[in-house]
Design an enzyme around this catalytic site. Structure first.
Site, PDB file in Angstrom:
ATOM      1  CE1 TYR A  34      -3.840  -0.174  -0.830  1.00 34.51           C
ATOM      2  CE2 TYR A  34      -6.117   0.808   0.536  1.00 34.51           C
ATOM      3  CZ  TYR A  34      -5.024   0.045   0.199  1.00 34.51           C
ATOM      4  OH  TYR A  34      -4.253  -0.702   1.095  1.00 34.51           O
ATOM      5  CD  GLU A  59      -4.769 -27.312  27.881  1.00 37.51           C
ATOM      6  OE1 GLU A  59      -5.367 -28.276  28.158  1.00 37.51           O
ATOM      7  OE2 GLU A  59      -4.398 -26.610  28.743  1.00 37.51           O
ATOM      8  CB  THR A  82      -1.368  -0.115   1.430  1.00 42.18           C
ATOM      9  OG1 THR A  82      -1.491  -1.453   1.429  1.00 42.18           O
ATOM     10  CG2 THR A  82      -1.387   1.724   1.329  1.00 42.18           C
ATOM     11  CB  THR A 136       0.543  -3.597   6.155  1.00 39.44           C
ATOM     12  OG1 THR A 136      -0.741  -3.147   5.961  1.00 39.44           O
ATOM     13  CG2 THR A 136       1.209  -2.029   6.572  1.00 39.44           C
ATOM     14  CG  ASP A 137      -2.203  -7.341   4.073  1.00 41.09           C
ATOM     15  OD1 ASP A 137      -2.664  -6.108   5.021  1.00 41.09           O
ATOM     16  OD2 ASP A 137      -2.410  -7.647   3.008  1.00 41.09           O
ATOM     17  CE  LYS A 150      -2.805  -4.895   8.206  1.00 38.84           C
ATOM     18  NZ  LYS A 150      -2.602  -4.594   7.023  1.00 38.84           N
TER      19      LYS A 150
HETATM   20  C1  SIN Z   1      -1.431  -3.177   2.757  1.00 36.53           C
HETATM   21  O1  SIN Z   1      -0.002  -2.811   2.335  1.00 36.53           O
HETATM   22  O2  SIN Z   1      -1.727  -2.394   3.479  1.00 36.53           O
HETATM   23  C2  SIN Z   1      -1.926  -4.067   2.024  1.00 36.53           C
HETATM   24  C3  SIN Z   1      -1.456  -4.312   1.133  1.00 36.53           C
HETATM   25  C4  SIN Z   1      -0.305  -5.693   0.882  1.00 36.53           C
HETATM   26  O3  SIN Z   1      -0.197  -5.782   2.489  1.00 36.53           O
HETATM   27  O4  SIN Z   1       0.589  -6.022  -0.052  1.00 36.53           O
END
Ligand code: SIN
Length: 362
Positions: free
Chosen positions: A59, A319, A45, A125-126, A198
């Protein structure tokens, strides 16, 4: 009474002060930065664009090249001499083990050069936390490596990418970041690769280290550190990826009410060398799944009990009777990071006791 000073008199006074050594020849703020930082761009992103300024979902990620990312933040030139390389241009859900190996080799090559002081990696971010932890285990340098992403594309109102990129370069150029392991920065915060995750699909404060705590902040053009992890990283790990082109197949199976063994059996049949069991609670095993895990272990598949709750220590012999079953526990690593450590561990050994040692070391 105010007496105006002529500009000629002012110049003469300044020249005298310079000669007397009371005024530095060049003010620090005007001096060219000495640190050299390379930005490796991988997509996400932070390199994304949307149809309108209010498009913050829906997007397209990974559309803008590294040169435009750098041009968009002219302030970078105040904190480092910056170069950019486009390593990949992908949304991070498409990150693979092979991408990681390529990226890590490039990072190690660059950091071995005396004219590179730090690396910034722009990333979706993923899966950012996974790439960060992989690099934390395999980068062989004390120089700063900083991963950065954005929760909004560059076209959005209040896009967070530019300030995050500025902070990342500032951090990578800083003395404070040396020897701290691979770092992550978004939202003016500094997080450690091992423990950050995240936590929100879309808000700007998504990256957190909920219980163990973030490492510090960036404020007023300066990083401030308050914590460091006690776990070994970078130059202190035993992992060497320099000659590897692939990693052993390790997959994750998820625990939930009414779970059965179908997914687990399919993954083992597909050749998994290791399974991370993301169990409920403290890594509990459902009675319909436990026999398949036991059978897989007897076939030589390494089993790591992790927990889907994401916080806390998975208790060895808690466990499940891990000693009897010859299972490993993930300690506090979440399932996606346990997968990375098990893949790297399997490049060194298939001895479960050795692998358990690694999970308590890193
Ligand atoms: C992001 O960057 O926030 C989402 C898409 C990705 O991880 O490439």
């Amino acid at each position: 009474m105010f007496v105006p000073i002529s500009s000629r008199l002012m110049s003469a006074l300044c020249a005298l002060a310079l000669l007397a050594g009371t005024v530095p020849a060049v003010r620090a703020a005007d001096a060219a930065p000495t640190a050299h930082v390379t930005i490796l761009a991988t997509g996400g992103t932070i390199a994304g664009s949307g149809a309108t300024s209010t498009t913050t979902v829906g997007y397209t990620a990974a559309t803008v090249g590294v040169d435009r990312l750098i041009q968009a933040v002219p302030e970078l030139a105040k904190v480092a001499q910056v170069k950019g390389e486009q390593v990949f241009q992908i949304a991070s859900e498409n990150m693979t083990n092979e991408h990681w190996l390529t990226l890590a080799k490039r990072v190690n090559t660059l950091l071995a050069q005396p004219d590179v002081d730090g690396i910034v990696i722009t990333h979706g971010t993923d899966t950012l936390e996974e790439t960060a932890f992989f690099l934390d285990m395999v980068v062989k340098s004390n120089k700063p490596v900083v991963l950065v992403g954005a929760m909004r594309p560059g076209t959005a109102l209040s896009a967070d990418g530019p300030i995050n990129l500025y902070n990342a370069v500032l951090l990578a150029a800083s003395k404070e970041a040396i020897g701290k392991g691979v770092l992550v920065t978004l939202n003016d915060q500094i997080q450690g690769a091992r423990d950050v995750t995240k936590t929100n699909t879309s808000t700007l404060d998504s990256f957190k280290t909920p219980e163990l705590g973030m490492l510090g902040y960036i404020q007023g053009n300066k990083p401030y550190f308050y914590h460091v992890s006690t776990r070994k990283h970078t130059v202190d790990t035993e992992f060497d990826i320099s000659k590897l082109d692939s990693l052993p197949q390790v997959d994750i199976v998820y625990g939930y009410a009414n779970v059965g063994p179908v997914a687990l059996n399919a993954l083992v049949a597909a050749g998994a060398k290791g399974i991370i069991h993301a169990g409920v609670g403290d890594g509990s095993l459902a009675s319909k799944v436990a026999p398949s895990l036991t059978a897989a272990r007897k076939q030589g598949v390494l089993i790591v009990r992790s927990a889907r709750v994401g916080q806390g220590i998975v208790a060895r012999n808690g466990e499940a009777n891990d000693d009897a079953l010859d299972f490993v526990v993930s300690d506090t690593l979440n399932p996606q990071k346990a997968r990375i450590l098990l893949m790297l561990a399997l490049t060194k050994t298939s001895d479960s006791k050795e692998i358990q040692r690694m999970f308590y070391t890193y």
